[in-house]
Design a protein around this motif. Structure first.
Motif, short mmCIF file in Angstrom:
data_model
loop_
_atom_site.label_atom_id
_atom_site.label_comp_id
_atom_site.label_asym_id
_atom_site.label_seq_id
_atom_site.Cartn_x
_atom_site.Cartn_y
_atom_site.Cartn_z
N ARG A 30 0.82 -1.21 0.00
CA ARG A 30 0.00 0.00 0.00
C ARG A 30 0.85 1.26 0.00
O ARG A 30 0.54 2.25 -0.67
CB ARG A 30 -0.94 0.01 1.21
N LEU A 31 1.96 1.25 0.75
CA LEU A 31 2.85 2.41 0.78
C LEU A 31 3.47 2.63 -0.61
O LEU A 31 3.57 3.77 -1.06
CB LEU A 31 3.96 2.21 1.83
N SER A 32 3.86 1.57 -1.27
CA SER A 32 4.48 1.74 -2.60
C SER A 32 3.46 2.18 -3.64
O SER A 32 3.80 2.90 -4.58
CB SER A 32 5.11 0.43 -3.09
N ARG A 33 2.22 1.75 -3.49
CA ARG A 33 1.19 2.10 -4.48
C ARG A 33 0.64 3.51 -4.31
O ARG A 33 0.04 4.06 -5.22
CB ARG A 33 -0.01 1.14 -4.34
N LEU A 34 0.84 4.07 -3.13
CA LEU A 34 0.25 5.37 -2.83
C LEU A 34 0.70 6.41 -3.86
O LEU A 34 -0.08 7.26 -4.30
CB LEU A 34 0.66 5.78 -1.41
N TYR A 35 1.98 6.36 -4.23
CA TYR A 35 2.49 7.16 -5.33
C TYR A 35 2.79 6.17 -6.46
O TYR A 35 3.80 5.46 -6.40
CB TYR A 35 3.76 7.91 -4.93
N PRO A 36 1.90 6.10 -7.46
CA PRO A 36 2.03 5.04 -8.47
C PRO A 36 3.43 4.97 -9.10
O PRO A 36 3.89 3.88 -9.44
CB PRO A 36 0.96 5.41 -9.50
N GLN A 37 4.10 6.13 -9.24
CA GLN A 37 5.43 6.09 -9.85
C GLN A 37 6.44 5.37 -8.97
O GLN A 37 7.50 4.96 -9.42
CB GLN A 37 5.94 7.51 -10.11
N SER B 233 6.70 15.05 7.02
CA SER B 233 5.44 15.79 7.19
C SER B 233 4.74 16.08 5.87
O SER B 233 3.85 16.92 5.81
CB SER B 233 5.70 17.11 7.94
N SER B 234 5.10 15.37 4.81
CA SER B 234 4.42 15.59 3.52
C SER B 234 3.97 14.31 2.84
O SER B 234 3.05 14.35 2.01
CB SER B 234 5.34 16.37 2.58
N PHE B 235 4.60 13.17 3.18
CA PHE B 235 4.27 11.92 2.50
C PHE B 235 2.79 11.58 2.72
O PHE B 235 2.34 11.47 3.86
CB PHE B 235 5.15 10.79 3.04
N GLY B 236 2.08 11.42 1.64
CA GLY B 236 0.66 11.08 1.72
C GLY B 236 -0.26 12.25 1.40
O GLY B 236 -1.46 12.07 1.28
N ALA B 237 0.33 13.46 1.26
CA ALA B 237 -0.55 14.61 0.99
C ALA B 237 0.11 15.70 0.13
O ALA B 237 -0.49 16.75 -0.08
CB ALA B 237 -1.03 15.23 2.30
N GLU B 238 1.32 15.47 -0.34
CA GLU B 238 1.93 16.42 -1.28
C GLU B 238 2.58 15.60 -2.40
O GLU B 238 2.88 14.42 -2.21
CB GLU B 238 3.01 17.28 -0.59
N ALA B 239 2.81 16.27 -3.52
CA ALA B 239 3.42 15.57 -4.66
C ALA B 239 4.89 15.25 -4.36
O ALA B 239 5.61 16.09 -3.82
CB ALA B 239 3.33 16.45 -5.90
N ILE B 240 5.29 14.03 -4.66
CA ILE B 240 6.69 13.63 -4.58
C ILE B 240 7.00 12.94 -5.90
O ILE B 240 6.31 11.98 -6.26
CB ILE B 240 6.95 12.67 -3.40
N ASP B 241 7.99 13.43 -6.62
CA ASP B 241 8.25 12.88 -7.95
C ASP B 241 9.16 11.66 -7.86
O ASP B 241 10.38 11.76 -8.00
CB ASP B 241 8.87 13.95 -8.86
N PHE B 242 8.54 10.51 -7.66
CA PHE B 242 9.31 9.27 -7.55
C PHE B 242 9.88 8.83 -8.89
O PHE B 242 10.67 7.90 -8.94
CB PHE B 242 8.42 8.16 -6.95
N SER B 243 9.49 9.50 -9.98
CA SER B 243 10.05 9.11 -11.27
C SER B 243 11.39 9.80 -11.53
O SER B 243 12.07 9.49 -12.51
CB SER B 243 9.06 9.43 -12.39
N HIS B 244 11.77 10.73 -10.67
CA HIS B 244 13.04 11.42 -10.91
C HIS B 244 14.20 10.44 -10.73
O HIS B 244 14.31 9.80 -9.69
CB HIS B 244 13.21 12.61 -9.96
N PRO B 245 15.08 10.33 -11.75
CA PRO B 245 16.10 9.27 -11.70
C PRO B 245 17.09 9.43 -10.56
O PRO B 245 17.72 8.45 -10.15
CB PRO B 245 16.81 9.39 -13.06
N ASN B 246 17.24 10.64 -10.02
CA ASN B 246 18.24 10.83 -8.96
C ASN B 246 17.68 10.65 -7.56
O ASN B 246 18.42 10.69 -6.58
CB ASN B 246 18.89 12.21 -9.10
N LEU B 247 16.37 10.46 -7.47
CA LEU B 247 15.78 10.26 -6.14
C LEU B 247 16.15 8.88 -5.61
O LEU B 247 15.86 7.86 -6.24
CB LEU B 247 14.25 10.42 -6.19
#
Ligand SMILES: *Cc1c(COP(=O)(O)O)cnc(C)c1O
Length: 361
Positions: A45-52, A171-185
């Protein structure tokens, strides 16, 4: 229905009845298969929350508060050879510097004023001047002020300079955008008891999966080694006892979040609530500390109203059932914070506004 005391601090949050009731599930042993199944469900569920994130990242779940997740991320991934650059503009960024220092890890710092944006010009200069810097770490939503740091240009600087990015998104995971597709993250640290609306006790780090194949752990601590958790959690188990009841609450809270529309819907709701809070307080003559567009959706820092000391304001509101939050460090005497995570309803805000209006009169 009588409402409980409302927590308007940045976590722990006011629980929904549904999440509170999950604490009453039958006790479980963390070494039994049903708990392993629960853990695998939470991780999925944690991994799916941000589909990327789903394909490339794995959630590593530990027992602790948000600092546990951040410290495990730093201990396991900040290199002993190479250097980590910390970009800070508040208490939580400076806490990461303290961690690296205590671990004796090579570090550099761009330390910015708490009321300012991250200084990306200084970051670019450091990255150019010091090719040893292989990792950059920053705080996504700096809870000190409620500023949502602009991560995209920082991530792009990392890409230009071939550095990995780690984020404190507690304090942002679950309610703000996080770009998990960025290759350097590389990794993102977070917790159960802020935007996810569960109880304290589960800390987790989203880690790029190939890290576990390509690297050795840098951890100089047994308990905070993400690699050993990751290994054991492939099967749903963990090297140490997990906070089982906190896991019940987290699973329920993740189901609730999913059913209510996921992180974007939560952000929309938060924006509605924080917008009302800002409008109402501004109308009472209480200014926001930052420009309004700088804020995240769920934390607002306000200047203390004329003639008020923080403890007096806190105590008056607390006696009416609202817990607000002080400023930290040098800002203690100048500000207070109101957060709108958790089960906060429209009528709760109306009561809060009535109380504030009456108290300030
Ligand atoms: C809450 C928070 C933490 C962790 O604090 P704990 O007291 O350990 O929960 C870390 N970083 C940020 C940005 C936070 O808001």
């Amino acid at each position: 229905m009588n409402r409980p005391t409302l927590l308007l601090n940045p976590g722990p949050v006011t629980l929904s009845e549904r999440v509170r009731n999950a604490l009453l599930r039958e006790d479980q042993c963390h070494r039994e298969p049903e708990f392993a199944e629960l853990m695998l469900d939470i991780k999925a569920r944690l991994s799916r929350l941000y589909p990327q994130a789903a394909a490339e990242f794995d959630a590593v779940v530990m027992t602790g508060s948000g600092t546990c997740a951040v410290e495990a991320m730093i201990a396991s991934l900040a290199p002993t050879k190479g250097r980590t650059l910390i970009v800070s503009n508040g208490v939580y960024g400076e806490r990461i510097s303290a961690m690296l220092e205590m671990m004796g890890r090579p570090a550099a710092e761009v330390r910015c004023d708490w009321l300012s944006e991250m200084d990306l010009t200084a970051v670019a200069m450091q990255l150019s001047a010091d090719p040893q810097i292989s990792h950059v770490v920053a705080v996504h939503n700096e809870t000190t002020t409620g500023r949502l740091n602009d991560i995209e240009p920082l991530a792009d600087l990392c890409r230009q300079h071939d550095a990995y990015l780690m984020l404190d998104a507690v304090s942002s995971f679950g309610a703000e955008a996080i770009d998990f597709s960025h290759p350097n993250l590389l990794a993102v640290a977070a917790t159960s008891n802020k935007c996810l609306h569960a109880i304290v006790g589960c800390a987790f780090v989203m880690v790029r999966k190939r890290v576990f194949e390509e690297r050795k752990s840098q951890a100089n601590t047994l308990y905070l080694d993400l690699f050993s958790y990751h290994q054991a959690q492939q099967e749903g188990f963990s090297p140490f006892t997990q906070a089982t009841h906190s896991c019940f609450a987290l699973q329920e809270a993740l189901m609730e979040l999913d059913e209510s529309g996921g992180w974007q819907a939560r952000r929309d709701r938060y924006r509605t609530l924080s917008g009302r809070i800002r409008n109402h307080l501004n109308a009472l003559g209480i200014p926001c500390l930052l420009a309004r567009e700088a804020y995240s959706s769920m934390i607002t820092s306000f200047g203390l109203p004329e003639g008020w000391r923080y403890p007096d304001l806190h105590d008056r509101l607390c006696s009416k059932g609202f817990v607000i939050y002080a400023g930290q460090g040098a800002l203690y005497h100048d500000m207070f914070r109101i957060c709108n995570m958790g089960d906060i309803r429209d009528e709760d805000l109306l009561r809060l506004f009535d109380c504030l209006t009456a108290i300030l009169d």
